[in-house]
Design a protein around this motif. Structure first.
Motif, PDB file in Angstrom:
ATOM      1  N   ASN A 114       0.800  -1.223   0.000  1.00 25.25           N
ATOM      2  CA  ASN A 114       0.000   0.000   0.000  1.00 25.25           C
ATOM      3  C   ASN A 114       0.834   1.275   0.000  1.00 25.25           C
ATOM      4  OD1 ASN A 114      -2.524  -1.194  -0.097  1.00 25.25           O
ATOM      5  ND2 ASN A 114      -2.882  -1.068   2.105  1.00 25.25           N
ATOM      6  N   ARG A 115       2.001   1.256   0.626  1.00 28.43           N
ATOM      7  CA  ARG A 115       2.754   2.500   0.824  1.00 28.43           C
ATOM      8  C   ARG A 115       3.969   2.682  -0.075  1.00 28.43           C
ATOM      9  NH1 ARG A 115       0.564   1.189   5.703  1.00 28.43           N
ATOM     10  NH2 ARG A 115      -0.453   2.874   6.821  1.00 28.43           N
ATOM     11  N   LYS A 116       4.569   1.594  -0.557  1.00 27.49           N
ATOM     12  CA  LYS A 116       5.820   1.730  -1.311  1.00 27.49           C
ATOM     13  C   LYS A 116       5.781   1.160  -2.721  1.00 27.49           C
ATOM     14  CE  LYS A 116       8.705   1.746   2.781  1.00 27.49           C
ATOM     15  NZ  LYS A 116       9.748   1.068   3.536  1.00 27.49           N
ATOM     16  N   ARG A 117       5.054   0.098  -2.938  1.00 23.71           N
ATOM     17  CA  ARG A 117       5.086  -0.591  -4.230  1.00 23.71           C
ATOM     18  C   ARG A 117       4.441   0.275  -5.307  1.00 23.71           C
ATOM     19  NH1 ARG A 117       2.835  -3.812  -7.954  1.00 23.71           N
ATOM     20  NH2 ARG A 117       4.007  -5.678  -8.588  1.00 23.71           N
ATOM     21  N   MET A 118       5.205   0.577  -6.345  1.00 28.00           N
ATOM     22  CA  MET A 118       4.705   1.409  -7.438  1.00 28.00           C
ATOM     23  C   MET A 118       3.858   0.562  -8.401  1.00 28.00           C
ATOM     24  SD  MET A 118       7.999   3.793  -8.296  1.00 28.00           S
ATOM     25  CE  MET A 118       9.032   2.401  -8.706  1.00 28.00           C
ATOM     26  N   HIS A 119       2.867   1.221  -9.004  1.00 30.91           N
ATOM     27  CA  HIS A 119       1.976   0.572  -9.958  1.00 30.91           C
ATOM     28  C   HIS A 119       1.962   1.363 -11.253  1.00 30.91           C
ATOM     29  CE1 HIS A 119      -0.180  -2.230  -7.209  1.00 30.91           C
ATOM     30  NE2 HIS A 119       0.357  -1.412  -6.326  1.00 30.91           N
ATOM     31  N   GLY A 120       2.200   0.689 -12.353  1.00 27.50           N
ATOM     32  CA  GLY A 120       2.146   1.352 -13.648  1.00 27.50           C
ATOM     33  C   GLY A 120       0.781   1.971 -13.907  1.00 27.50           C
ATOM     34  N   ALA A 121      -0.285   1.287 -13.499  1.00 30.38           N
ATOM     35  CA  ALA A 121      -1.645   1.793 -13.714  1.00 30.38           C
ATOM     36  C   ALA A 121      -1.928   3.056 -12.908  1.00 30.38           C
ATOM     37  CB  ALA A 121      -2.662   0.712 -13.359  1.00 30.38           C
ATOM     38  N   LEU A 122      -1.076   3.346 -11.931  1.00 33.35           N
ATOM     39  CA  LEU A 122      -1.263   4.530 -11.083  1.00 33.35           C
ATOM     40  C   LEU A 122      -0.203   5.583 -11.372  1.00 33.35           C
ATOM     41  CD1 LEU A 122      -1.966   2.726  -7.669  1.00 33.35           C
ATOM     42  CD2 LEU A 122      -3.630   3.546  -9.351  1.00 33.35           C
ATOM     43  N   GLY A 123       0.382   5.554 -12.552  1.00 29.64           N
ATOM     44  CA  GLY A 123       1.426   6.520 -12.887  1.00 29.64           C
ATOM     45  C   GLY A 123       2.693   6.284 -12.086  1.00 29.64           C
ATOM     46  N   TYR A 124       2.955   5.040 -11.757  1.00 32.76           N
ATOM     47  CA  TYR A 124       4.127   4.623 -10.975  1.00 32.76           C
ATOM     48  C   TYR A 124       4.179   5.262  -9.592  1.00 32.76           C
ATOM     49  CZ  TYR A 124       5.274   2.291 -15.199  1.00 32.76           C
ATOM     50  OH  TYR A 124       5.197   1.463 -16.286  1.00 32.76           O
ATOM     51  N   LEU A 125       3.009   5.407  -9.016  1.00 34.81           N
ATOM     52  CA  LEU A 125       2.879   5.829  -7.619  1.00 34.81           C
ATOM     53  C   LEU A 125       2.419   4.621  -6.813  1.00 34.81           C
ATOM     54  CD1 LEU A 125       0.919   9.178  -8.094  1.00 34.81           C
ATOM     55  CD2 LEU A 125       3.372   8.919  -7.635  1.00 34.81           C
ATOM     56  N   SER A 126       2.637   4.679  -5.506  1.00 34.90           N
ATOM     57  CA  SER A 126       2.099   3.637  -4.629  1.00 34.90           C
ATOM     58  C   SER A 126       0.598   3.887  -4.477  1.00 34.90           C
ATOM     59  CB  SER A 126       2.769   3.703  -3.258  1.00 34.90           C
ATOM     60  OG  SER A 126       2.350   4.870  -2.568  1.00 34.90           O
ATOM     61  N   PRO A 127      -0.143   2.864  -4.073  1.00 34.60           N
ATOM     62  CA  PRO A 127      -1.578   3.080  -3.848  1.00 34.60           C
ATOM     63  C   PRO A 127      -1.869   4.211  -2.853  1.00 34.60           C
ATOM     64  CG  PRO A 127      -1.145   0.744  -3.963  1.00 34.60           C
ATOM     65  CD  PRO A 127       0.205   1.438  -3.953  1.00 34.60           C
ATOM     66  N   ALA A 128      -1.119   4.283  -1.776  1.00 32.80           N
ATOM     67  CA  ALA A 128      -1.371   5.328  -0.771  1.00 32.80           C
ATOM     68  C   ALA A 128      -1.099   6.716  -1.332  1.00 32.80           C
ATOM     69  CB  ALA A 128      -0.522   5.077   0.471  1.00 32.80           C
ATOM     70  N   ARG A 129      -0.002   6.870  -2.072  1.00 36.52           N
ATOM     71  CA  ARG A 129       0.325   8.182  -2.650  1.00 36.52           C
ATOM     72  C   ARG A 129      -0.717   8.561  -3.706  1.00 36.52           C
ATOM     73  NH1 ARG A 129       3.949  11.367  -1.650  1.00 36.52           N
ATOM     74  NH2 ARG A 129       5.767  10.104  -1.287  1.00 36.52           N
ATOM     75  N   PHE A 130      -1.116   7.595  -4.523  1.00 39.20           N
ATOM     76  CA  PHE A 130      -2.141   7.868  -5.521  1.00 39.20           C
ATOM     77  C   PHE A 130      -3.447   8.278  -4.851  1.00 39.20           C
ATOM     78  CE2 PHE A 130      -5.565   6.882  -8.431  1.00 39.20           C
ATOM     79  CZ  PHE A 130      -5.123   7.466  -9.605  1.00 39.20           C
ATOM     80  N   ALA A 131      -3.817   7.591  -3.781  1.00 36.27           N
ATOM     81  CA  ALA A 131      -5.050   7.909  -3.056  1.00 36.27           C
ATOM     82  C   ALA A 131      -5.012   9.327  -2.514  1.00 36.27           C
ATOM     83  CB  ALA A 131      -5.275   6.906  -1.934  1.00 36.27           C
ATOM     84  N   MET A 132      -3.853   9.746  -1.994  1.00 34.38           N
ATOM     85  CA  MET A 132      -3.731  11.119  -1.482  1.00 34.38           C
ATOM     86  C   MET A 132      -3.934  12.124  -2.612  1.00 34.38           C
ATOM     87  SD  MET A 132      -0.800  11.265   1.497  1.00 34.38           S
ATOM     88  CE  MET A 132       0.536  11.006   0.366  1.00 34.38           C
ATOM     89  N   LYS A 133      -3.299  11.892  -3.739  1.00 35.26           N
ATOM     90  CA  LYS A 133      -3.443  12.803  -4.876  1.00 35.26           C
ATOM     91  C   LYS A 133      -4.882  12.796  -5.393  1.00 35.26           C
ATOM     92  CE  LYS A 133       0.495  13.654  -7.219  1.00 35.26           C
ATOM     93  NZ  LYS A 133       1.329  13.670  -8.361  1.00 35.26           N
ATOM     94  N   PHE A 134      -5.478  11.618  -5.465  1.00 34.08           N
ATOM     95  CA  PHE A 134      -6.861  11.486  -5.950  1.00 34.08           C
ATOM     96  C   PHE A 134      -7.799  12.242  -5.017  1.00 34.08           C
ATOM     97  CE2 PHE A 134     -10.953   9.310  -6.243  1.00 34.08           C
ATOM     98  CZ  PHE A 134     -11.169   9.369  -7.599  1.00 34.08           C
ATOM     99  N   THR A 135      -7.630  12.070  -3.710  1.00 36.60           N
ATOM    100  CA  THR A 135      -8.471  12.738  -2.724  1.00 36.60           C
ATOM    101  C   THR A 135      -8.289  14.249  -2.809  1.00 36.60           C
ATOM    102  OG1 THR A 135      -8.329  10.824  -1.280  1.00 36.60           O
ATOM    103  CG2 THR A 135      -9.050  12.881  -0.267  1.00 36.60           C
ATOM    104  N   ASP A 136      -7.049  14.717  -2.976  1.00 35.37           N
ATOM    105  CA  ASP A 136      -6.790  16.145  -3.096  1.00 35.37           C
ATOM    106  C   ASP A 136      -7.503  16.725  -4.316  1.00 35.37           C
ATOM    107  OD1 ASP A 136      -5.236  16.065  -0.831  1.00 35.37           O
ATOM    108  OD2 ASP A 136      -3.311  16.117  -1.898  1.00 35.37           O
ATOM    109  N   LYS A 137      -7.477  16.008  -5.451  1.00 39.27           N
ATOM    110  CA  LYS A 137      -8.150  16.481  -6.665  1.00 39.27           C
ATOM    111  C   LYS A 137      -9.657  16.466  -6.489  1.00 39.27           C
ATOM    112  CE  LYS A 137      -4.643  15.060  -9.965  1.00 39.27           C
ATOM    113  NZ  LYS A 137      -4.294  14.092 -11.019  1.00 39.27           N
ATOM    114  N   SER A 138     -10.164  15.446  -5.790  1.00 37.33           N
ATOM    115  CA  SER A 138     -11.617  15.332  -5.581  1.00 37.33           C
ATOM    116  C   SER A 138     -12.121  16.446  -4.688  1.00 37.33           C
ATOM    117  CB  SER A 138     -11.955  13.983  -4.958  1.00 37.33           C
ATOM    118  OG  SER A 138     -11.597  12.935  -5.831  1.00 37.33           O
ATOM    119  N   ALA A 139     -11.308  16.879  -3.729  1.00 40.61           N
ATOM    120  CA  ALA A 139     -11.725  17.916  -2.784  1.00 40.61           C
ATOM    121  C   ALA A 139     -11.702  19.296  -3.439  1.00 40.61           C
ATOM    122  CB  ALA A 139     -10.825  17.886  -1.556  1.00 40.61           C
ATOM    123  N   ALA A 140     -10.869  19.435  -4.459  1.00 40.41           N
ATOM    124  CA  ALA A 140     -10.704  20.762  -5.101  1.00 40.41           C
ATOM    125  C   ALA A 140     -11.875  21.146  -5.949  1.00 40.41           C
ATOM    126  CB  ALA A 140      -9.439  20.751  -5.953  1.00 40.41           C
TER     127      ALA A 140
END
Length: 140
Positions: A114-140
């Motif tokens: 969840n915190r370190k493993r990068m995913h190609g489907a997520l722009g090579y971000l970890s799930p947790a980092r992607f979730a933070m970015k996704f949540t930030d965009k959703s709140a804006a």
């Protein structure tokens, strides 16, 4: 599925409804999704049980199930199981106790996957980092 995070899981020596109920409760408490979340599963008896279906309804979740015998409907979770096996299970000697297995899987999911493993489907971000970015965009 959007973030690829594992948010609710259980490990035990049976596949009874109580097992998936615990995982569902854990996921719900972790994320508190808004009503209308689409909950996808296979057609296992645990997921079709009255207790499980009622719990989904109480959380405001809508049930979605795979077509009978179609593994492609569950490709995302099948891929996850493959990753877990390749990156953790097959690389280690047999677990000596259920507690040892639980601890290893917990550490893998919570601290690596969840915190370190990068995913190609997520722009090579970890799930947790992607979730933070996704949540930030959703709140804006």
């Amino acid at each position: 599925m959007c973030t690829r995070e594992i948010v609710g899981w259980r490990l035990y020596n049976h596949m009874e409804t109580s097992l998936v109920m615990g995982a569902l409760e854990e996921a719900y408490k972790a994320k508190r999704p808004a009503p209308g979340l689409l909950h996808h599963s296979d057609r296992g008896s645990q997921y079709t049980s009255k207790e499980y279906v009622e719990q989904l309804k109480s959380y405001g979740m809508e049930s979605s199930m795979s077509r009978r015998g179609n593994c492609y409907d569950n490709a995302c979770i099948e891929s996850w199981h493959s990753i877990l096996k390749k990156e953790l299970i097959y690389c280690n000697p047999r677990f000596k106790t259920p507690e040892e297995a639980y601890t290893a899987i917990y550490q893998y999911i919570e601290f690596y996957y969840n915190r370190k493993r990068m995913h190609g489907a997520l722009g090579y971000l970890s799930p947790a980092r992607f979730a933070m970015k996704f949540t930030d965009k959703s709140a804006a």
